[in-house]
Design a protein around this motif. Structure first.
Motif, short mmCIF file in Angstrom:
data_model
loop_
_atom_site.label_atom_id
_atom_site.label_comp_id
_atom_site.label_asym_id
_atom_site.label_seq_id
_atom_site.Cartn_x
_atom_site.Cartn_y
_atom_site.Cartn_z
N PRO A 72 3.31 0.76 -4.13
CA PRO A 72 3.18 -0.23 -2.87
C PRO A 72 2.26 0.46 -1.93
O PRO A 72 2.26 1.55 -1.56
CB PRO A 72 4.90 -0.24 -2.41
CG PRO A 72 5.46 0.52 -3.63
CD PRO A 72 4.61 1.38 -4.52
N PRO A 73 1.51 -0.59 -1.21
CA PRO A 73 0.79 -0.15 -0.09
C PRO A 73 1.72 0.04 0.91
O PRO A 73 2.77 -0.43 1.00
CB PRO A 73 0.05 -1.45 0.17
CG PRO A 73 0.72 -2.62 -0.57
CD PRO A 73 1.27 -1.89 -1.67
N VAL A 74 1.06 0.78 2.00
CA VAL A 74 2.01 1.51 2.99
C VAL A 74 2.76 0.34 3.54
O VAL A 74 4.13 0.37 4.24
CB VAL A 74 1.24 2.29 3.92
CG1 VAL A 74 0.32 1.30 4.76
CG2 VAL A 74 2.29 2.86 5.12
N GLN A 75 2.22 -0.88 3.77
CA GLN A 75 2.83 -1.84 4.46
C GLN A 75 4.19 -2.59 3.62
O GLN A 75 4.83 -3.30 4.43
CB GLN A 75 1.86 -2.87 5.11
CG GLN A 75 1.01 -3.86 4.11
CD GLN A 75 -0.30 -3.16 3.47
OE1 GLN A 75 -0.31 -1.70 3.54
NE2 GLN A 75 -1.13 -3.97 2.69
N ASN A 76 4.05 -2.50 2.58
CA ASN A 76 5.07 -2.87 1.62
C ASN A 76 6.23 -2.19 1.49
O ASN A 76 7.09 -2.46 0.49
CB ASN A 76 4.44 -3.42 0.29
CG ASN A 76 3.86 -4.62 0.44
OD1 ASN A 76 3.32 -5.26 1.45
ND2 ASN A 76 3.51 -5.21 -0.59
N VAL A 77 6.40 -1.00 2.03
CA VAL A 77 7.46 -0.14 1.80
C VAL A 77 8.61 -0.59 3.09
O VAL A 77 8.15 0.02 4.17
CB VAL A 77 7.08 1.50 2.21
CG1 VAL A 77 8.23 2.41 1.93
CG2 VAL A 77 6.12 1.96 0.99
N LEU A 78 9.55 -1.14 2.63
CA LEU A 78 10.39 -1.75 3.85
C LEU A 78 11.41 -0.56 4.22
O LEU A 78 12.07 0.22 3.38
CB LEU A 78 11.30 -2.96 3.14
CG LEU A 78 10.44 -3.94 2.44
CD1 LEU A 78 11.39 -4.96 1.81
CD2 LEU A 78 9.81 -4.53 3.50
#
Length: 270
Positions: free
Chosen positions: A251-257
């Motif tokens: 996951p790209p960093v922005q997609n780690v919830l």
């Protein structure tokens, strides 16, 4: 959950299971060098394969900058998988749009040359794989309607290309189509969605009950800014969870919830 939803989910699980058969039968991912690469059972080869009944040398892959030429050993029967035709010599030409070579086979063994991050590998598949025969699937969280959410889709004017990490420690180029914004568990969240509706999602269950490198799910993307359904019950494990011979983007960093997604597949096998 409605009966229609349960039927659709069962069909999804069946398709997922069939697709995994390919990855479960992978038994090797061997880096190729420029020039001659011999492979087979003998330790005299550049690449030694371990599978019952293999010839000492199946053949050679001659790797150049833009192509790979396979030459079968004398008197060895090698076939092209897609039409079962006999081949003594086969050439794969690589372009940006075609970075996987044709699949060739000898008896129960299959192989192809693939390109990953400017390097070439021989990927080997065994139809007699014990792992594929033993695999029964993964555990999953119970289906929950609260994890089926409506998102606002904001498409980019043009695809945005970003480097994402892979589990091999390399970087991979990925095209993103836009942003999905949604509400879940009282939080406003966003995910960058890839070309074709591909989502790589990380959450706080990773390394606990789910795979540490995140999970995947697809959504149906419209052509313009509209509502999109994200079904987190459909989160599934990437191929590298059940085969070490694959390359999986993380996951790209922005997609780690910043919350737990208690839906979709778990890490543990049944």
């Amino acid at each position: 959950m409605s009966e229609e939803y349960l039927k659709a989910d069962a069909a999804f699980r069946e398709r997922l299971s069939k697709g995994r058969d390919h990855y479960l039968k992978l038994v090797g991912l061997h880096k190729l060098v420029l020039g001659t690469n011999l492979f087979g059972d003998s330790d005299a080869n550049n690449i030694q394969l371990s599978s019952e009944g293999l010839p000492a040398t199946i053949g050679a892959v001659e790797l150049a900058e833009s192509n790979a030429v396979f030459t079968a050993s004398d008197s060895l029967e090698v076939r092209l998988l897609k039409n079962d035709s006999l081949v003594a010599i086969w050439t794969d030409e690589f372009t940006q749009s075609s970075e996987n070579g044709a699949m060739l086979k000898h008896q129960h063994l299959e192989w192809q040359v693939i390109k990953r991050v400017d390097e070439y590998f021989l990927r080997v598949k065994d139809q007699n794989s014990a792992l594929a025969k033993a695999f029964k699937g993964f555990e999953a969280y119970p289906l929950q309607s609260s994890y089926v959410v409506e998102a606002d889709y904001r498409p980019f004017a043009e695809f945005r290309t970003e480097e994402v990490n892979t589990q091999l420690g390399t970087n991979q180029q990925m095209d993103f189509a836009g942003i999905l914004s949604f509400e879940l568990k009282g939080q406003t969240l966003e995910l960058s969605v890839g070309d074709g509706g591909f989502l790589i999602v990380g959450d706080m269950t990773n390394d606990e009950t789910t795979y540490g490198g995140g999970r995947y799910v697809y959504v149906e993307l419209p052509d313009s800014a509209e509502k999109v359904t994200i079904d987190f019950n459909r989160l599934y494990n990437p191929p590298c969870v059940y085969s070490e011979f694959t390359t999986c983007p993380l996951p790209p960093v922005q997609n780690v919830l910043p919350l737990e997604i208690l839906a979709g597949e778990k890490y543990a096998q049944l």
